[in-house]
Design a protein around this motif. Sequence first.
Motif, PDB file in Angstrom:
ATOM      1  N   PRO A  51       2.214  11.278   0.122  1.00 53.96           N
ATOM      2  CA  PRO A  51       1.027  10.752   0.807  1.00 53.96           C
ATOM      3  C   PRO A  51       1.033   9.225   0.807  1.00 53.96           C
ATOM      4  O   PRO A  51       1.656   8.590  -0.054  1.00 53.96           O
ATOM      5  CB  PRO A  51      -0.134  11.299  -0.021  1.00 53.96           C
ATOM      6  CG  PRO A  51       0.449  11.557  -1.368  1.00 53.96           C
ATOM      7  CD  PRO A  51       1.886  11.925  -1.147  1.00 53.96           C
ATOM      8  N   ASP A  52       0.331   8.655   1.762  1.00 53.07           N
ATOM      9  CA  ASP A  52       0.187   7.191   1.804  1.00 53.07           C
ATOM     10  C   ASP A  52      -0.545   6.735   0.547  1.00 53.07           C
ATOM     11  O   ASP A  52      -1.454   7.421   0.068  1.00 53.07           O
ATOM     12  CB  ASP A  52      -0.628   6.761   3.030  1.00 53.07           C
ATOM     13  CG  ASP A  52       0.161   6.849   4.314  1.00 53.07           C
ATOM     14  OD1 ASP A  52       1.404   6.844   4.249  1.00 53.07           O
ATOM     15  OD2 ASP A  52      -0.471   6.934   5.385  1.00 53.07           O
ATOM     16  N   PRO A  53      -0.163   5.570   0.018  1.00 60.00           N
ATOM     17  CA  PRO A  53      -0.899   5.053  -1.136  1.00 60.00           C
ATOM     18  C   PRO A  53      -2.318   4.681  -0.711  1.00 60.00           C
ATOM     19  O   PRO A  53      -2.584   4.414   0.462  1.00 60.00           O
ATOM     20  CB  PRO A  53      -0.101   3.816  -1.545  1.00 60.00           C
ATOM     21  CG  PRO A  53       0.641   3.419  -0.319  1.00 60.00           C
ATOM     22  CD  PRO A  53       0.906   4.671   0.453  1.00 60.00           C
ATOM     23  N   GLU A  54      -3.220   4.664  -1.679  1.00 57.91           N
ATOM     24  CA  GLU A  54      -4.602   4.315  -1.345  1.00 57.91           C
ATOM     25  C   GLU A  54      -4.769   2.810  -1.131  1.00 57.91           C
ATOM     26  O   GLU A  54      -5.593   2.377  -0.334  1.00 57.91           O
ATOM     27  CB  GLU A  54      -5.541   4.791  -2.445  1.00 57.91           C
ATOM     28  CG  GLU A  54      -5.697   6.299  -2.470  1.00 57.91           C
ATOM     29  CD  GLU A  54      -6.791   6.719  -3.415  1.00 57.91           C
ATOM     30  OE1 GLU A  54      -7.918   6.217  -3.263  1.00 57.91           O
ATOM     31  OE2 GLU A  54      -6.502   7.528  -4.302  1.00 57.91           O
ATOM     32  N   TRP A  55      -3.995   2.009  -1.883  1.00 54.06           N
ATOM     33  CA  TRP A  55      -4.155   0.551  -1.838  1.00 54.06           C
ATOM     34  C   TRP A  55      -2.790  -0.103  -1.798  1.00 54.06           C
ATOM     35  O   TRP A  55      -1.816   0.392  -2.366  1.00 54.06           O
ATOM     36  CB  TRP A  55      -4.938   0.059  -3.062  1.00 54.06           C
ATOM     37  CG  TRP A  55      -6.199   0.824  -3.221  1.00 54.06           C
ATOM     38  CD1 TRP A  55      -6.441   1.833  -4.096  1.00 54.06           C
ATOM     39  CD2 TRP A  55      -7.381   0.680  -2.448  1.00 54.06           C
ATOM     40  NE1 TRP A  55      -7.704   2.329  -3.904  1.00 54.06           N
ATOM     41  CE2 TRP A  55      -8.302   1.633  -2.908  1.00 54.06           C
ATOM     42  CE3 TRP A  55      -7.754  -0.163  -1.422  1.00 54.06           C
ATOM     43  CZ2 TRP A  55      -9.567   1.769  -2.370  1.00 54.06           C
ATOM     44  CZ3 TRP A  55      -9.027  -0.033  -0.878  1.00 54.06           C
ATOM     45  CH2 TRP A  55      -9.915   0.919  -1.352  1.00 54.06           C
ATOM     46  N   LEU A  56      -2.727  -1.252  -1.130  1.00 55.50           N
ATOM     47  CA  LEU A  56      -1.479  -2.007  -1.011  1.00 55.50           C
ATOM     48  C   LEU A  56      -1.739  -3.473  -1.316  1.00 55.50           C
ATOM     49  O   LEU A  56      -2.803  -4.005  -1.000  1.00 55.50           O
ATOM     50  CB  LEU A  56      -0.911  -1.896   0.410  1.00 55.50           C
ATOM     51  CG  LEU A  56      -0.509  -0.505   0.883  1.00 55.50           C
ATOM     52  CD1 LEU A  56      -0.249  -0.516   2.378  1.00 55.50           C
ATOM     53  CD2 LEU A  56       0.733  -0.035   0.140  1.00 55.50           C
ATOM     54  N   ALA A  68      -2.296 -10.667   0.359  1.00 54.21           N
ATOM     55  CA  ALA A  68      -3.485  -9.929   0.791  1.00 54.21           C
ATOM     56  C   ALA A  68      -3.555  -8.571   0.107  1.00 54.21           C
ATOM     57  O   ALA A  68      -2.561  -8.056  -0.383  1.00 54.21           O
ATOM     58  CB  ALA A  68      -3.472  -9.738   2.300  1.00 54.21           C
ATOM     59  N   VAL A  69      -4.761  -8.031   0.118  1.00 51.29           N
ATOM     60  CA  VAL A  69      -5.007  -6.660  -0.357  1.00 51.29           C
ATOM     61  C   VAL A  69      -5.336  -5.819   0.875  1.00 51.29           C
ATOM     62  O   VAL A  69      -6.076  -6.261   1.754  1.00 51.29           O
ATOM     63  CB  VAL A  69      -6.186  -6.630  -1.357  1.00 51.29           C
ATOM     64  CG1 VAL A  69      -6.487  -5.209  -1.785  1.00 51.29           C
ATOM     65  CG2 VAL A  69      -5.896  -7.510  -2.561  1.00 51.29           C
ATOM     66  N   HIS A  70      -4.760  -4.604   0.933  1.00 53.92           N
ATOM     67  CA  HIS A  70      -4.959  -3.723   2.083  1.00 53.92           C
ATOM     68  C   HIS A  70      -5.371  -2.327   1.619  1.00 53.92           C
ATOM     69  O   HIS A  70      -5.020  -1.896   0.521  1.00 53.92           O
ATOM     70  CB  HIS A  70      -3.652  -3.542   2.873  1.00 53.92           C
ATOM     71  CG  HIS A  70      -3.129  -4.776   3.508  1.00 53.92           C
ATOM     72  ND1 HIS A  70      -3.517  -5.190   4.749  1.00 53.92           N
ATOM     73  CD2 HIS A  70      -2.210  -5.675   3.066  1.00 53.92           C
ATOM     74  CE1 HIS A  70      -2.854  -6.307   5.056  1.00 53.92           C
ATOM     75  NE2 HIS A  70      -2.062  -6.619   4.052  1.00 53.92           N
ATOM     76  N   ILE A  71      -6.027  -1.603   2.511  1.00 49.84           N
ATOM     77  CA  ILE A  71      -6.198  -0.162   2.344  1.00 49.84           C
ATOM     78  C   ILE A  71      -4.856   0.474   2.700  1.00 49.84           C
ATOM     79  O   ILE A  71      -4.121  -0.027   3.543  1.00 49.84           O
ATOM     80  CB  ILE A  71      -7.332   0.343   3.268  1.00 49.84           C
ATOM     81  CG1 ILE A  71      -8.667  -0.261   2.829  1.00 49.84           C
ATOM     82  CG2 ILE A  71      -7.396   1.862   3.263  1.00 49.84           C
ATOM     83  CD1 ILE A  71      -9.822   0.065   3.744  1.00 49.84           C
ATOM     84  N   GLY A  72      -4.536   1.579   2.067  1.00 43.68           N
ATOM     85  CA  GLY A  72      -3.209   2.180   2.199  1.00 43.68           C
ATOM     86  C   GLY A  72      -2.733   2.483   3.595  1.00 43.68           C
ATOM     87  O   GLY A  72      -1.543   2.410   3.876  1.00 43.68           O
ATOM     88  N   ARG A  88      -6.119   1.439  -7.676  1.00 43.83           N
ATOM     89  CA  ARG A  88      -7.420   0.874  -7.317  1.00 43.83           C
ATOM     90  C   ARG A  88      -7.750  -0.313  -8.216  1.00 43.83           C
ATOM     91  O   ARG A  88      -8.196  -1.350  -7.742  1.00 43.83           O
ATOM     92  CB  ARG A  88      -8.495   1.949  -7.431  1.00 43.83           C
ATOM     93  CG  ARG A  88      -9.885   1.446  -7.132  1.00 43.83           C
ATOM     94  CD  ARG A  88     -10.914   2.570  -7.302  1.00 43.83           C
ATOM     95  NE  ARG A  88     -12.240   2.064  -7.073  1.00 43.83           N
ATOM     96  CZ  ARG A  88     -12.825   1.971  -5.900  1.00 43.83           C
ATOM     97  NH1 ARG A  88     -12.204   2.351  -4.814  1.00 43.83           N
ATOM     98  NH2 ARG A  88     -14.063   1.478  -5.788  1.00 43.83           N
ATOM     99  N   GLN A  89      -7.488  -0.172  -9.508  1.00 45.40           N
ATOM    100  CA  GLN A  89      -7.801  -1.249 -10.449  1.00 45.40           C
ATOM    101  C   GLN A  89      -6.980  -2.507 -10.150  1.00 45.40           C
ATOM    102  O   GLN A  89      -7.490  -3.625 -10.211  1.00 45.40           O
ATOM    103  CB  GLN A  89      -7.559  -0.796 -11.897  1.00 45.40           C
ATOM    104  CG  GLN A  89      -8.036  -1.802 -12.923  1.00 45.40           C
ATOM    105  CD  GLN A  89      -9.522  -2.117 -12.775  1.00 45.40           C
ATOM    106  OE1 GLN A  89     -10.348  -1.213 -12.659  1.00 45.40           O
ATOM    107  NE2 GLN A  89      -9.870  -3.402 -12.774  1.00 45.40           N
ATOM    108  N   GLN A  90      -5.720  -2.340  -9.800  1.00 43.89           N
ATOM    109  CA  GLN A  90      -4.893  -3.499  -9.454  1.00 43.89           C
ATOM    110  C   GLN A  90      -5.411  -4.184  -8.196  1.00 43.89           C
ATOM    111  O   GLN A  90      -5.387  -5.412  -8.105  1.00 43.89           O
ATOM    112  CB  GLN A  90      -3.434  -3.068  -9.266  1.00 43.89           C
ATOM    113  CG  GLN A  90      -2.751  -2.661 -10.556  1.00 43.89           C
ATOM    114  CD  GLN A  90      -1.406  -2.014 -10.306  1.00 43.89           C
ATOM    115  OE1 GLN A  90      -1.260  -1.170  -9.423  1.00 43.89           O
ATOM    116  NE2 GLN A  90      -0.409  -2.419 -11.102  1.00 43.89           N
ATOM    117  N   ALA A  91      -5.873  -3.415  -7.246  1.00 46.11           N
ATOM    118  CA  ALA A  91      -6.428  -3.999  -6.020  1.00 46.11           C
ATOM    119  C   ALA A  91      -7.712  -4.769  -6.331  1.00 46.11           C
ATOM    120  O   ALA A  91      -7.912  -5.888  -5.836  1.00 46.11           O
ATOM    121  CB  ALA A  91      -6.691  -2.902  -4.985  1.00 46.11           C
TER     122      ALA A  91
END
Length: 112
Positions: A51-56, A68-72, A88-91
């Motif tokens: 699955p796609d990651p939740e956060w990038l 930058a921070v992105h949604i997955g 999520r915590q890293q984002a």
Amino acid sequence: MNEPSRLELLRFARRVVVQQAATSLAQLDRWIADEERRAAERRQGEQRRPPDPEWLIQYGLNKMNVDAVHIGDCWAAKKSGRCKPVTRQQAVDALRRQVAPCVHCHPEAQLA
């Protein structure tokens, strides 16, 4: 030497057509089997895809700068090709360290 009769020629022509039809049918069956195999491989690949990651997190060209921070599933992150999946915590931590949120997917709205 006797020439073949019209009936013999017609029977010969029939044997040729039957042989060609069998060869064509076998070729068509191979094409169908190949396409069925490819379709099964595509389905199997889609099922196995993680699955796609939740956060990038998007990194700069030197890979040390965090850009930058992105949604997955952000299209801009996929287009950049310089992103790594994060928790999520890293984002959240990146946003607290003043890393810019993506202007397209607005991760800060979901992380707040």
